[in-house]
Design an enzyme around this catalytic site. Structure first.
Site, PDB file in Angstrom:
ATOM      1  N   ASP A 112       0.852  -1.201   0.000  1.00 48.19           N
ATOM      2  CA  ASP A 112       0.000   0.000   0.000  1.00 48.19           C
ATOM      3  C   ASP A 112       0.883   1.245   0.000  1.00 48.19           C
ATOM      4  O   ASP A 112       1.748   1.392   0.861  1.00 48.19           O
ATOM      5  CB  ASP A 112      -0.909  -0.001   1.238  1.00 48.19           C
ATOM      6  CG  ASP A 112      -1.973  -1.085   1.152  1.00 48.19           C
ATOM      7  OD1 ASP A 112      -2.290  -1.523   0.023  1.00 48.19           O
ATOM      8  OD2 ASP A 112      -2.485  -1.498   2.201  1.00 48.19           O
ATOM      9  N   LYS A 116      -0.988   9.991   0.683  1.00 48.41           N
ATOM     10  CA  LYS A 116      -1.112  11.271   1.393  1.00 48.41           C
ATOM     11  C   LYS A 116       0.110  11.476   2.283  1.00 48.41           C
ATOM     12  O   LYS A 116       0.512  10.544   2.996  1.00 48.41           O
ATOM     13  CB  LYS A 116      -2.352  11.260   2.295  1.00 48.41           C
ATOM     14  CG  LYS A 116      -3.640  11.512   1.577  1.00 48.41           C
ATOM     15  CD  LYS A 116      -4.724  11.739   2.617  1.00 48.41           C
ATOM     16  CE  LYS A 116      -6.080  11.711   1.992  1.00 48.41           C
ATOM     17  NZ  LYS A 116      -7.148  11.548   2.963  1.00 48.41           N
TER      18      LYS A 116
HETATM   19  C1  LIG Z   1      -2.101  -3.284  -2.924  1.00 45.83           C
HETATM   20  S1  LIG Z   1      -2.426  -4.814  -2.221  1.00 45.83           S
HETATM   21  C2  LIG Z   1      -1.314  -5.917  -3.100  1.00 45.83           C
HETATM   22  C3  LIG Z   1      -1.716  -7.363  -2.983  1.00 45.83           C
HETATM   23  C4  LIG Z   1      -0.816  -8.346  -3.751  1.00 45.83           C
HETATM   24  N1  LIG Z   1       0.519  -8.363  -3.225  1.00 45.83           N
HETATM   25  C5  LIG Z   1      -0.793  -8.035  -5.222  1.00 45.83           C
HETATM   26  O1  LIG Z   1       0.244  -7.599  -5.722  1.00 45.83           O
HETATM   27  O2  LIG Z   1      -1.834  -8.254  -5.878  1.00 45.83           O
HETATM   28  C6  LIG Z   1      -1.614  -4.672  -0.653  1.00 45.83           C
HETATM   29  C7  LIG Z   1      -2.034  -5.787   0.294  1.00 45.83           C
HETATM   30  O3  LIG Z   1      -1.233  -5.736   1.470  1.00 45.83           O
HETATM   31  C8  LIG Z   1      -2.052  -5.888   2.614  1.00 45.83           C
HETATM   32  N2  LIG Z   1      -1.316  -5.201   3.697  1.00 45.83           N
HETATM   33  C9  LIG Z   1      -0.931  -3.913   3.686  1.00 45.83           C
HETATM   34  N3  LIG Z   1      -0.214  -3.626   4.795  1.00 45.83           N
HETATM   35  C10 LIG Z   1      -0.150  -4.787   5.502  1.00 45.83           C
HETATM   36  C11 LIG Z   1       0.447  -5.133   6.744  1.00 45.83           C
HETATM   37  N4  LIG Z   1       1.138  -4.230   7.454  1.00 45.83           N
HETATM   38  N5  LIG Z   1       0.330  -6.394   7.189  1.00 45.83           N
HETATM   39  C12 LIG Z   1      -0.349  -7.322   6.461  1.00 45.83           C
HETATM   40  N6  LIG Z   1      -0.950  -7.043   5.288  1.00 45.83           N
HETATM   41  C13 LIG Z   1      -0.843  -5.801   4.804  1.00 45.83           C
HETATM   42  C14 LIG Z   1      -3.366  -5.243   2.212  1.00 45.83           C
HETATM   43  O4  LIG Z   1      -4.455  -5.695   2.987  1.00 45.83           O
HETATM   44  C15 LIG Z   1      -3.476  -5.650   0.746  1.00 45.83           C
HETATM   45  O5  LIG Z   1      -4.110  -6.896   0.598  1.00 45.83           O
END
Ligand SMILES: C[S@@+](CC[C@H](N)C(=O)[O-])C[C@H]1O[C@@H](n2cnc3c(N)ncnc32)[C@H](O)[C@@H]1O
Length: 212
Positions: A112, A116
């Site tokens: 993610d 912002k």
């Molecule tokens: C933008 S998505 C990308 C998903 C996958 N890696 C892809 O490329 O399709 C980011 C994922 O990371 C998870 N995520 C973000 N920060 C995280 C954290 N600190 N611990 C566990 N999961 C996290 C979110 O819930 C989301 O499913």
């Protein structure tokens, strides 16, 4: 008619079952190269990579219950035995449970970006999380990252540069599930490629003589 989701008891991992530390043999029933995917989303990378490397062990960490459940179901339906999934926050889980010198590769695909300015401190790639990942990596273990977010990518590179005594950059080779023109073949990569966004990748290897 909606498909009834089955239970696949070998896939989900619960923090309370770990007895304080992630014990590979207890969890996978064997040793072997150990990969952690942070933010495994819909589990496409885990499915393809685990099928391509049946001798390796994979842990996906995903905090969103919808994606976590989706991936447990996917891995279970494909009857993949070398993947475990935990629904938790990756930074604190790694800090608290993953032993030193135990991980062959951290995979962080499309983390993610928190675009912002006021949210940037939530970004996963930061000094403290990097220090922890380096602690967990075996010698020559890797960290692999892909993102579509140029500004986050630049920030990541400056975080990695602070640890250049411990990490060296290596070529980023495409994963098993990557199709032509893809690096990792995840759902987010496919979505962003359709939108004709640029994809940025970096791979780093832990240097072998490190005095912590
Ligand atoms: C933008 S998505 C990308 C998903 C996958 N890696 C892809 O490329 O399709 C980011 C994922 O990371 C998870 N995520 C973000 N920060 C995280 C954290 N600190 N611990 C566990 N999961 C996290 C979110 O819930 C989301 O499913």
């Amino acid at each position: 008619m909606a498909r009834i989701k089955k239970e696949y008891p070998w896939v989900p991992l619960k923090q309370e079952d770990l007895d304080g530390k992630f014990d590979m043999v207890r969890i996978f029933g064997r040793t072997g190269p150990f990969h952690i995917e942070i933010g495994s989303g819909r589990g496409t990378f885990l499915l393809n990579q685990a099928q391509a490397h049946p001798g390796d062990n994979f842990l996906g960490i995903e905090w969103a219950s919808r994606y976590y459940r989706y991936t447990v179901d996917k891995i279970g339906r494909w009857d993949i035995s070398n993947v475990r999934l935990i629904r938790t926050e990756a930074a604190s889980f790694i800090a608290d449970f993953i032993p030193d010198n135990s991980v062959d590769c951290f995979h962080i695909y499309f983390p993610d970006p928190w675009p912002k300015k006021s949210h940037r401190k939530r970004r996963f790639i930061c000094n403290s999380n990097l220090t922890n990942m380096i602690r967990c990596l075996k010698e020559s273990g890797q960290i692999r990252v892909a993102t579509d977010h140029e500004e986050y990518f630049e920030q990541m590179k400056s975080v990695f540069a602070l640890s250049q005594d411990k990490l060296e950059e290596i070529d980023f080779l495409p994963t098993a599930g990557a199709e032509t023109g893809e690096w990792v073949g995840t759902n987010f990569e496919r979505k962003y490629l359709k939108e004709q966004r640029s994809i940025y990748t970096i791979a780093l290897k832990k240097k072998s003589t490190i005095d912590f």
